[in-house]
Structures are given as structure tokens and as C-alpha cells.
Design a protein around this motif. Sequence first.
Motif, PDB file in Angstrom:
ATOM      1  N   CYS A 282      16.794  17.922 -40.090  1.00  0.00           N
ATOM      2  CA  CYS A 282      17.248  17.357 -38.753  1.00  0.00           C
ATOM      3  C   CYS A 282      15.719  16.898 -37.792  1.00  0.00           C
ATOM      4  O   CYS A 282      15.128  17.876 -37.839  1.00  0.00           O
ATOM      5  CB  CYS A 282      17.937  18.085 -37.871  1.00  0.00           C
TER       6      CYS A 282
ATOM      7  N   CYS B 145      16.198  18.826 -34.249  1.00  0.00           N
ATOM      8  CA  CYS B 145      16.013  20.336 -34.171  1.00  0.00           C
ATOM      9  C   CYS B 145      15.568  20.727 -35.457  1.00  0.00           C
ATOM     10  O   CYS B 145      15.331  22.386 -35.349  1.00  0.00           O
ATOM     11  CB  CYS B 145      17.601  20.979 -34.113  1.00  0.00           C
TER      12      CYS B 145
ATOM     13  N   CYS C 176      24.079  16.072 -37.838  1.00  0.00           N
ATOM     14  CA  CYS C 176      23.434  17.452 -37.832  1.00  0.00           C
ATOM     15  C   CYS C 176      24.271  18.500 -37.365  1.00  0.00           C
ATOM     16  O   CYS C 176      24.724  18.306 -36.276  1.00  0.00           O
ATOM     17  CB  CYS C 176      22.129  17.422 -37.026  1.00  0.00           C
TER      18      CYS C 176
ATOM     19  N   CYS D 201      22.720  20.606 -34.129  1.00  0.00           N
ATOM     20  CA  CYS D 201      22.567  20.331 -32.875  1.00  0.00           C
ATOM     21  C   CYS D 201      23.644  19.065 -32.544  1.00  0.00           C
ATOM     22  O   CYS D 201      23.824  18.738 -31.398  1.00  0.00           O
ATOM     23  CB  CYS D 201      21.324  19.655 -32.630  1.00  0.00           C
TER      24      CYS D 201
HETATM   25 ZN   LIG Z   1      19.845  18.606 -35.159  1.00  0.00          ZN
END
Ligand SMILES: [Zn+2]
Length: 545
Positions: A144, A147, A157, A160
Motif C-alpha cells: 500500500c 500505509c 487496502c 488503512c
Molecule cells: Zn494502506
Amino acid sequence: MSTPILVAVAWPYASGSRHLGHLAGAYLPADVFARYHRLAGNEVLMVSGSDVHGTPITVRADAEGISPAELSERYHREFLANWEALDISWDLFTSTGTENHHRVTQDMFLRHLENGYIDKRTTQQYYDPTAERFLPDRYIEGTCPHCGYGEARGDQCDNCGRTLDPTDLVEPRSKITGVTPVLRDTEHFYFRLSDFTEPLRAWLDTRVGWRRHVLNFARGWVDEGLQDRPITRDLDWGVEIPVPDLGPGKRIYVWYDAVIGYLSASKEWAQRRGEPEAWRHWWENPDARSYYFVGKDNIPFHAIFWPAMLLGYGGLQLPTDVPANQYVTFKGGKASASRGIGLTIGEALEVFEPDALRYALAASFPEQSDTDVTMAEIGRRINEELVATWGNLVNRVLSMLHKQHGAVPVTGERQSADTELLATVDELLARGAEHIERVELRAGLRTAMDAAQAVNVYLNATEPWALRRSDPERADTVLVTALEAIAGVRVGLAPYLPHTTRRLDPVLGEVTSWSRPEVRVGTPIDRPSPLFTKVDLAELVDDDA
Ligand SMILES: [Zn+2]
């Protein structure tokens, strides 16, 4: 006045068992809300169904070596069994695999195309050179960019919660072969979401009573600038594109067809009823209201994309409210079917009685913030709240009346404590209604339990068991007053506890409206059996360990 109310509930992917997080996040709140509104005299249409088209289904079917249809049918049947056990009161729980759904989706596609909200574009998309195919978003994993989570999917994701494009991923890899995919040209239809930026902004400004986190999230999306979105993709499983332009091997993207399910299910419900035009009462009627019960990861689809699609179609009502829930977390990890965390609904029903489970989850609905739930916490709520405050109260009053009279006795004159109790219960019933109408379902439950507690306080103060010898007529008056109060509390709990509500029908009558019913003198009262069984906390704590 009777209002048409559409209760639209997130469509579960038929790719795996549903967990308690899903139950607390969408299905149970929707059921409580629908049950309340039916009692309040409104015309409720509650629909949902299995989403059989997602790539989670094709990914898993590939892994099991069966067809997507076989896999989705297996989970669709499991969902139906879950709903029956929990008594989720759907008007229709269908699936996106129906011919009706395909037809309604294609109709919307053609209308959007005709109105200029869909166009065709050539884009670059990841291609797996080993598998020799283009990769849908969920067939790509990587890191990701927001994050740093290493197992983010091409569409989202899980860590997050952000939605992603596959090209956003750092170090992408094919889920099929593990190789690094390459970008190639491919042609797809796009929905011109950016055309709706100003209409959506204006519409969001008119929303009242929305949860702050939902409205802020939706406004944030609009402010960041809405991107046109592909509505077809390279997959051979899904709704067929109703124009031949793209050639074979492409289907309508699941995000586009899944939200149309609310409309197609309403039409299917009407057809099954033999009144094929009846759906219009909820969709074209400006007095109708619609509530979309979803988890927070679904906010963009229901507060942005679906309203835009409805605007682009024309003549259909936009959502009244999207009371999206935050996440239920189990021991800190999000309950997610795709990551296999948390108890499935079926597993939970092996441990807890359905109404007891409904109670404990409703008491923890994640309406404003993520909420932690453990087995021990569910057990504690059942024993210390549901059984102690409500189950024991009903059992105690019915037992005393059964033992003394075997029926509801004639009462003496009412004292102020009696009329005050009934006024309190009536007032709490009215307050509970206000909470539920604002989709504050936790508060609605707490209010009903406050009313139950008021009856306990009344009994402890009046002590009918002690009056039995000194003043038997007064003892009867107190017990019948308590029973009348219980009849009111039961109405307030009815949306939450349908099974045990019905078990009191022989004494208190069926609950048919949101008001405290009269208790009839002479109604037989059999020896009661407890409404709920206490759970063994020690065993549950071991399960948590
Ligand atoms: Zn993420």
C-alpha cells in the motif's frame, strides 16, 4: 401517516462465511430498523442479496477448482440459513445472479450511455504474461502506498481502508502466478463520475441527521475531486455488457452492478408479489425514504457512486441516509471474511442463542467508532444485562402470577407508584422510537433496558412477595402493574429480540404496534420457562485465549 421506507442492506459477497462483524455492521442494524418501522405503521421494503460477481468469488473458486457459480451457490445457501436462524426479516434476499438483475443492470448501463455519462477509453492495465490474461484488481497484490501494508489488494487496502488503483501498488504481483505484471493497452467503458461533482456536493449539503463520520468521508471524497471510473473489466464472470463494442472476455464491473441490486431486488420483489409496478412506491415517490445499511468501507459506493448513478439515470430517489457503521473488531483485528478473522455467524450460533447474540451485538453496534467485541464480553452482556435485567424480571413476575392464580387476576385500586411506573415505561417507549428513527440503535436498546430496570426497581420497592400475606389484593395489583409494564418493555425490545418476543404471545398477545398493549384479566398464565439461558463465562474466556 404511513411512509414507504426502503431498507437497503449491503450485499454480501458469496465468497466466504459472514462474520459477527458483518452481522453487527449491516444486517442486524437493518433488521432492527425495519422491524421498528413496521411496528410504527410504515411500509417497509427490506431487500438485499448475495453478490455473486466479485473477484473474491472467482479467486476463491479458482483456488478450490470449482466454478464461481458453485462457490457462490454454496455461500448463498449458508447466508439463507444464517438469516433464518437469526430471524432477519427480509422482504427479499436474492442474488445478483438472476436474469432480472442482469436486465436491470443493462437497462441502467444503456440509459447512462444514452445520457452521455458513459464513454469508452483505452487504458493501460496489468497483464500477467505467464497466465496470458489481464488481471482484475483483486488479482493483483502489493504494498500500500499510503500505509506500507504488504498485502494490499489492487482495489483496496484492508489495513488503512483506502480504495486503490492497481497501479498505485508498490511492487505489484499477480495473484495467479506470482509474477510481476506488465502494463498493456485495453479498452473499457468509464462512468463519468466527475460530471457529478457539483450535483453531489449540493446534495450532500442538504443531508440532515447523517452520522458525522459518513458525511465527512463523503464530502472529503468530493473535495478531493471525483475520478471517472471504469465500469467494465477483463473477466468472463459477471453481467454481460449490452453493447458489442469491446469484444469478448469483458464484463460489467462488479462495483457498478452490485449497487444496482437494491433497485433490481425491489423490482423482483414486486414481480413475485404479482404487482410488477409496486417497486415505484419506494423509488419514484418523493415521500418515500431510503436507508442504506453498510460498513464504512462501503461509504463511497453508497454516498457517492450510487447517488451519481441514480442522478444519471433520472427519476429515482436518492438515499435519505447512509447510516454506515464503523468496524467491529475482535481482539484488535478487523473482522473480515477475506482475511479470515473473527467468529462466523454459524460458529457464534453454536455458542449463543439467537436473541442473546442479537442483544449482545446490538448493545455494541459500532455506530460512531470502532468497537471491540470478545466472546467474554458477549457472554457478560448476556448474563449481567439481558438475563439479569430482562429475562429474570419476566420469569419472576410470570412465576408469581402463575403460582397464585394461573391467570391474570383482577386488580385493586392503583397507587401513584403504579401509574408512575407505567408513565415511565410509556415515556421510554416514545424516546426509544426517537432513537431508532435517528438510527441510534444502541441508544434505542439501552432505553428499552432502562424501562426494564424501572420495573425491577418498582418490584424491589413494592415487594409483592412480602405483600402476599399482609395485603393480597395489593400484591395482585403490583404484579399486574408489573406485567403491564413488561408488556410495554417488550414492545421496545421487539425489534431486537424477535424470538423471545413471540414466546410471550400467549400471555401478552402478538406485538403489532409501537405502543404498550393492555393486559387482559383472565388470560391464562402457564408455568414460565426462562427466556434465556445463562452462558458459561469460564468456558468463553477459555475460547478467547
Ligand atoms: Zn494502506
